[in-house]
Design an enzyme around this catalytic site. Structure first.
Site, short mmCIF file in Angstrom:
data_model
loop_
_atom_site.label_atom_id
_atom_site.label_comp_id
_atom_site.label_asym_id
_atom_site.label_seq_id
_atom_site.Cartn_x
_atom_site.Cartn_y
_atom_site.Cartn_z
N SER A 1 0.82 -1.21 0.00
CA SER A 1 0.00 0.00 0.00
C SER A 1 0.85 1.26 0.00
O SER A 1 1.65 1.46 0.91
CB SER A 1 -0.88 0.05 1.25
OG SER A 1 -1.77 -1.01 1.28
N HIS B 1 -3.62 0.66 -4.81
CA HIS B 1 -2.87 -0.45 -5.39
C HIS B 1 -3.12 -0.43 -6.90
O HIS B 1 -4.26 -0.39 -7.32
CB HIS B 1 -3.37 -1.79 -4.86
CG HIS B 1 -3.03 -2.02 -3.43
ND1 HIS B 1 -2.04 -2.88 -3.04
CD2 HIS B 1 -3.54 -1.51 -2.30
CE1 HIS B 1 -1.97 -2.88 -1.72
NE2 HIS B 1 -2.87 -2.05 -1.24
N HIS C 1 -4.71 -9.53 -1.77
CA HIS C 1 -4.90 -9.74 -0.34
C HIS C 1 -5.93 -10.83 -0.09
O HIS C 1 -6.92 -10.94 -0.81
CB HIS C 1 -5.39 -8.44 0.34
CG HIS C 1 -4.42 -7.32 0.27
ND1 HIS C 1 -4.40 -6.43 -0.78
CD2 HIS C 1 -3.43 -6.94 1.11
CE1 HIS C 1 -3.42 -5.55 -0.58
NE2 HIS C 1 -2.82 -5.83 0.56
N TYR D 1 -8.02 -10.79 2.25
CA TYR D 1 -9.32 -10.18 2.61
C TYR D 1 -10.16 -9.79 1.40
O TYR D 1 -11.34 -9.52 1.52
CB TYR D 1 -9.14 -8.97 3.54
CG TYR D 1 -8.38 -7.80 2.96
CD1 TYR D 1 -8.93 -6.98 1.98
CD2 TYR D 1 -7.10 -7.50 3.41
CE1 TYR D 1 -8.23 -5.92 1.45
CE2 TYR D 1 -6.39 -6.44 2.88
CZ TYR D 1 -6.95 -5.66 1.90
OH TYR D 1 -6.25 -4.61 1.37
N GLU D 2 -9.52 -9.75 0.23
CA GLU D 2 -10.29 -9.44 -0.98
C GLU D 2 -11.13 -10.64 -1.42
O GLU D 2 -11.97 -10.51 -2.31
CB GLU D 2 -9.35 -9.03 -2.12
CG GLU D 2 -8.63 -7.71 -1.86
CD GLU D 2 -7.65 -7.38 -2.97
OE1 GLU D 2 -8.08 -6.81 -3.98
OE2 GLU D 2 -6.45 -7.70 -2.84
N ALA E 1 2.65 -1.89 4.31
CA ALA E 1 2.34 -0.89 5.33
C ALA E 1 1.82 -1.66 6.52
O ALA E 1 1.08 -2.64 6.36
CB ALA E 1 1.29 0.08 4.82
N MET F 1 -1.97 -6.89 6.96
CA MET F 1 -2.94 -7.82 6.36
C MET F 1 -2.37 -8.52 5.12
O MET F 1 -3.13 -8.89 4.22
CB MET F 1 -4.21 -7.05 5.98
CG MET F 1 -4.81 -6.23 7.11
SD MET F 1 -6.21 -5.26 6.55
CE MET F 1 -6.48 -4.19 7.98
N SER F 2 -1.06 -8.67 5.09
CA SER F 2 -0.47 -9.28 3.89
C SER F 2 0.81 -10.02 4.26
O SER F 2 0.98 -10.45 5.40
CB SER F 2 -0.15 -8.17 2.87
OG SER F 2 0.89 -7.33 3.36
N ASN G 1 1.12 3.74 10.82
CA ASN G 1 0.30 4.25 11.93
C ASN G 1 0.64 3.44 13.16
O ASN G 1 1.17 2.34 13.04
CB ASN G 1 -1.20 4.07 11.60
CG ASN G 1 -1.53 2.61 11.29
OD1 ASN G 1 -1.29 2.14 10.17
ND2 ASN G 1 -2.06 1.90 12.27
N HIS H 1 -7.59 4.19 6.47
CA HIS H 1 -6.75 3.84 5.33
C HIS H 1 -6.08 5.10 4.76
O HIS H 1 -4.96 5.04 4.26
CB HIS H 1 -7.60 3.15 4.25
CG HIS H 1 -6.81 2.63 3.10
ND1 HIS H 1 -5.80 1.68 3.24
CD2 HIS H 1 -6.86 2.91 1.78
CE1 HIS H 1 -5.27 1.42 2.06
NE2 HIS H 1 -5.89 2.14 1.15
#
Ligand code: HPA
Length: 275
Positions: free
Chosen positions: A29, A60, A82, A84-85, A112, A210-211, A234, A246
């Site tokens: 990201s 992306h 990802h 989550y996609e 990230a 998340m990756s 963050n 995001h």
């Protein structure tokens, strides 16, 4: 069959690439800008490549960029897939398998991530020393394809020690302060709760995202050497008294762009040969 699909995708790319890439880059990201530094680029949208999934997240891009970076033949994913996609772990890791088939031996994975370690600050870069798979899934589940790797791959040095040291030396050379730490892979797409972050800190995590975990498992299975770099975009949930967005992730990655670019380029420029 998975292997046939990998071979077909690699054959399609081979016909289009000028050089055989030896180094692969997965750009997370807000970090896709690194691909813009590649000279004599051959750009191939994921949609054109047989069996490649499509990327769906804002920030992306969704293309492979192959060419020369700091004198090395590289292939970069500008945008990744990802879990989550809704992709399966096999789909998420498909590009890693294709890179291996193309001849890539060294994989540099970027992302990230939220800082769990309270000594970190948003904007820090972190060399990943290890990971914790909290995704409840694994790309190697199911019948093992011996041609891709062994049934029970060792993960005790999932992130190559020599490359970790190399990255730290590069940071020193550039007078760049970088953190070292353990990356926790969660599925997302919801950010964590404050209680989950306290739990992950107790478990030994320094950053969360998340990756990365699926790709690094597949790369180890394929005996690629792996370097991972997180941009701490963050502080994770509950550490600061503010909600996570995001937009903040994208904003921070944009702010550290120059450091990130300089860091990875120097790493690639002085990359030790694979023994
Ligand atoms: N949590 C999970 N994934 C992330 C975060 C986070 O705080 N920041 C960037 N990706």
């Amino acid at each position: 069959m998975y292997i046939e699909e990998i071979k077909q995708a690699a054959a399609y790319l081979n016909d289009r690439l000028q050089h055989q890439p030896t180094t692969g880059l997965i750009l997370g990201s807000g970090l896709g800008v690194l691909a813009d530094e590649i000279t004599d680029p051959v750009v191939i949208p994921y949609g054109d490549i047989p069996h490649f999934p499509q990327s769906t997240v804002a920030g992306h891009k969704g293309q492979l960029v192959a060419g020369t970076l700091e004198g090395r033949h590289v292939i970069a994913m500008q945008g990744r897939f990802h879990y989550y996609e809704g992709y399966s772990m096999k789909q998420v890791t498909f590009p890693v398998r294709v890179m291996k088939e193309l001849g890539v031996e060294t994989l540099i994975v970027t992302n990230a991530a939220g800082g769990i370690n309270v000594t970190f600050e948003a904007g820090n870069l972190m060399v990943i020393t290890d990971h914790i798979n909290q995704m409840g899934d694994n790309p190697l589940l199911g019948a093992n394809e011996e041609a891709l790797g062994e049934r029970f791959p060792d993960m005790s040095q999932a992130y190559d020690r020599e490359l970790i040291e190399h990255a730290n030396r590069c940071a020193e050379h550039l007078s760049l302060t970088v953190q070292n730490g353990v990356y926790v892979g969660n599925t997302g797409p919801a950010y964590e709760t404050a209680a989950e972050i306290r739990m992950l800190r107790t478990l030994g995590g320094d950053a969360v995202g998340m990756s990365t975990v699926p790709e690094v498992v597949a790369a180890n299975h394929a005996h690629m050497r792996v370097l991972g770099i997180s941009c701490i975009s963050n502080m994770a949930a509950g550490i600061l008294d503010q909600p996570l967005t995001h937009d903040e992730v994208i904003e921070t990655t944009a702010q550290v762009r120059e450091d990130f670019l300089g860091f990875v380029k120097h790493i690639v420029n002085t990359l030790p040969e694979k023994y």
